[in-house]
Design a protein around this motif. Structure first.
Motif, PDB file in Angstrom:
ATOM      1  N   MET A  11       0.870  -0.859  -0.062  1.00 34.46           N
ATOM      2  CA  MET A  11       0.101   0.021   0.301  1.00 34.46           C
ATOM      3  C   MET A  11       0.877   1.000   0.162  1.00 34.46           C
ATOM      4  N   ASN A  46      -7.735   0.967   0.825  1.00 33.08           N
ATOM      5  CA  ASN A  46      -8.694  -0.471   0.203  1.00 33.08           C
ATOM      6  C   ASN A  46      -7.427  -1.088  -0.549  1.00 33.08           C
ATOM      7  N   THR A  47      -7.749  -1.863  -1.353  1.00 29.48           N
ATOM      8  CA  THR A  47      -6.452  -3.252  -2.005  1.00 29.48           C
ATOM      9  C   THR A  47      -6.472  -1.700  -3.633  1.00 29.48           C
ATOM     10  N   THR A  89      -4.317  -0.219  -4.670  1.00 29.77           N
ATOM     11  CA  THR A  89      -3.156  -0.077  -5.956  1.00 29.77           C
ATOM     12  C   THR A  89      -3.093   0.228  -7.287  1.00 29.77           C
ATOM     13  N   GLY A 130      -8.491   2.971  -5.409  1.00 32.02           N
ATOM     14  CA  GLY A 130      -8.842   3.006  -3.942  1.00 32.02           C
ATOM     15  C   GLY A 130     -10.525   4.151  -3.430  1.00 32.02           C
ATOM     16  N   SER A 161     -13.370  -4.540   3.729  1.00 29.58           N
ATOM     17  CA  SER A 161     -13.341  -5.959   3.241  1.00 29.58           C
ATOM     18  C   SER A 161     -13.735  -5.754   2.263  1.00 29.58           C
TER      19      SER A 161
END
Length: 253
Positions: free
Chosen positions: A1, A109-110, A113, A117, A162
């Motif tokens: 991150m 959050n992912t 990347t 996000g 999540s």
């Protein structure tokens, strides 16, 4: 991150490579990052702290106690802003390790990347409006950013933190349904992924409420999802993940 933020900050021109310094204990990792991004690197966190206007804490929560010792005794007229993306480490604990320093706690959050996000962040007691502006600018480099009270970060974890997992399961199930209906796997995967991407883009760029868009498709499939409890399952997943985040936060205090 941390690398995602670094690459986007550089590619968007918000910072120049010579304005960034990375503290990293691994010599091999320092070399890779230096060669790839042309940034300054060091094995001394203290050197980074003393030279910075903004510090991004992108470390594993379990080594926070050790890294926090590098802040002890640092004297500066205007303490740098500390941005923490440590999961489960509350502002109270961060501020106790850095007395008098402005701190912002964030939950990206992912998808950050790939620059898509969603980051929610909470301001510490010493953080002022200029720090808010700076934090928003930095986290917006990897997508969208929103300021919330710290008490809502557990709910953020349950939803956007999540959420990529929930969406991934839905995309996989959507493709599986296509395969079960006779589509080749590669075509089903492409259709499922683009359908989710396109729907998100449509909702983002128009004033259409999700409920309105839902009413524009065949009701038979919607009725089946409702009967099988998809909506309730997603709501409970968010609530459960939020509760788990709350538990982890209590353990770290």
């Amino acid at each position: 991150m941390g690398e995602a933020l670094l690459s986007r900050l550089l590619s968007q021109g918000l910072y120049a490579s010579d304005e960034i310094m990375l503290g990293e204990p691994s010599r091999e990792r320092r070399q890779v990052m230096s060669e790839q991004y042309s940034i300054q690197t060091t094995d001394s966190n203290r050197k980074v702290i003393e030279a910075s206007r903004v510090i991004l804490l992108a470390i594993k929560p379990q080594i926070f106690e050790r890294v926090s010792k590098d802040f002890e005794g640092v004297s500066c007229e205007s303490p740098p802003l500390v941005l923490s993306i440590l999961a489960g480490v509350p502002l109270a604990k961060l501020e106790a390790a850095m007395p008098g320093w402005p701190v912002v706690r964030a939950m990206p959050n992912t998808p950050a990347t790939v620059g898509a996000g969603m980051t929610a962040y909470a301001m510490g007691q010493r953080a002022v409006e200029d720090h808010n502006t700076l934090a928003n600018e930095i986290f917006s480099a990897v997508g969208q950013a929103v300021k919330v009270p710290e008490g809502l970060l557990d709910a953020v974890t349950g939803l956007s933190g999540s959420g990529p997992g929930y969406v991934s399961i839905f995309i996989e199930a959507l493709a599986d349904g296509g395969v079960a209906s006779g589509l080749p796997r590669s075509v089903a995967n492409q259709l499922a992924l683009q359908t989710v991407l396109g729907t998100a883009e449509l909702l983002s760029k128009t004033a259409i409420h999700p409920a309105q868009l839902k009413d524009r498709v065949t009701i038979a499939g919607i009725a089946c999802l409702e009967e099988l409890g998809l909506r309730s399952a997603v709501i409970e997943a968010v609530r459960t993940a939020s509760s788990r985040s709350r538990e982890l936060g209590k353990q770290s205090t």
